[in-house]
Scaffold this active site. Structure first.
Site, mmCIF file in Angstrom:
data_model
loop_
_atom_site.group_PDB
_atom_site.id
_atom_site.type_symbol
_atom_site.label_atom_id
_atom_site.label_comp_id
_atom_site.label_asym_id
_atom_site.label_seq_id
_atom_site.Cartn_x
_atom_site.Cartn_y
_atom_site.Cartn_z
ATOM 1 C CG ASN A 61 -0.465 -0.293 2.508
ATOM 2 O OD1 ASN A 61 0.518 -0.996 2.650
ATOM 3 N ND2 ASN A 61 -1.088 0.267 3.518
ATOM 4 C CD GLU A 63 -1.487 4.696 4.454
ATOM 5 O OE1 GLU A 63 -1.043 5.543 5.258
ATOM 6 O OE2 GLU A 63 -2.172 3.712 4.818
ATOM 7 C CB CYS A 72 -5.309 -1.461 -1.768
ATOM 8 S SG CYS A 72 -6.673 -0.713 -0.874
ATOM 9 C CD GLU A 74 -5.316 -5.950 -1.188
ATOM 10 O OE1 GLU A 74 -4.761 -4.830 -1.142
ATOM 11 O OE2 GLU A 74 -6.055 -6.368 -0.300
HETATM 12 N N1 THU Z 1 -5.324 -1.420 2.418
HETATM 13 C C1 THU Z 1 -4.782 -2.269 1.502
HETATM 14 O O1 THU Z 1 -3.646 -2.098 1.041
HETATM 15 N N2 THU Z 1 -5.537 -3.318 1.114
HETATM 16 C C2 THU Z 1 -6.804 -3.586 1.562
HETATM 17 O O2 THU Z 1 -7.453 -4.491 1.071
HETATM 18 C C3 THU Z 1 -7.358 -2.783 2.640
HETATM 19 C C4 THU Z 1 -6.641 -1.539 2.967
HETATM 20 C C5 THU Z 1 -4.513 -0.278 2.836
HETATM 21 C C6 THU Z 1 -5.020 1.053 2.317
HETATM 22 C C7 THU Z 1 -4.474 2.000 3.366
HETATM 23 O O3 THU Z 1 -3.138 2.341 2.996
HETATM 24 C C8 THU Z 1 -4.425 1.175 4.640
HETATM 25 O O4 THU Z 1 -4.501 -0.174 4.230
HETATM 26 C C9 THU Z 1 -5.536 1.482 5.601
HETATM 27 O O5 THU Z 1 -6.768 1.418 4.988
#
Ligand code: THU
Length: 161
Positions: A61, A63, A72, A74
């Site tokens: 992920n 941000e 995310c 994935e």
């Molecule tokens: N996040 C993911 O990378 N994958 C998911 O399926 C759920 C959430 C990340 C997005 C964000 O950077 C952090 O987790 C909190 O939501």
């Protein structure tokens, strides 16, 4: 008329119950997870995508101070794979997540947007791919198809009659 559909998944107690290939993918997903850029949530997610041509792409992920700009793990992994190999079939995606100050018992399950992305690629390749979700504590959920994570998905075919 009331109709029923069936979704299923498998629950494993530890990574040792995974096949050797999945164990390798999980290690790669864990490496990616530790490199996540998540200063705002402190939540780290890593993913490893295996294509039918044998290539593996990882992602985590990413941000941003403008929160919605983040993405995310994935989708980072899947988009990287598909950017290089648009027509390669996806065989499997392994995902692992960890919070900054707690350890979850069960695997973290993907968000709705990522499920929609899984669904589109699965529909496009007309062949299901496996999804493996691993918790830090060890418990693992496996799914034989994205449709088990997102039944009644929205497809491009819905855009035209
Ligand atoms: N996040 C993911 O990378 N994958 C998911 O399926 C759920 C959430 C990340 C997005 C964000 O950077 C952090 O987790 C909190 O939501």
């Amino acid at each position: 008329m009331k109709k029923k559909i069936e979704i299923s998944y498998q629950e494993l107690e530890s990574r040792n119950e995974l096949g050797i290939e999945d164990q390798k993918l999980l290690s790669l997903a864990e490496d990616a997870r530790e490199k996540a850029y998540s200063p705002y949530s402190g939540f780290r997610v890593g993913a490893a995508v295996k294509l039918a041509n044998g290539e593996v792409f990882t992602g985590n992920n990413q941000e941003n101070s403008s929160f919605p700009a983040g993405i995310c793990a994935e989708r980072t992994a899947l988009f990287a794979a598909k950017a290089s190999h648009p027509d390669a079939e996806i065989e499997c995606i392994v995902i692992t997540a960890s919070g900054s100050d707690y350890v979850q018992e069960n695997p973290v399950t993907p968000c709705g947007i990522c499920r929609q992305v899984f669904s589109e690629y699965e529909h496009k390749q007309d062949k299901p791919f496996r999804i493996v979700l691993a918790s830090v504590k060890g418990k693992i959920f496996t799914y034989d198809s994205a449709s088990h994570l997102l039944p009644f998905s929205f497809y491009a075919t819905h855009l035209k009659e």
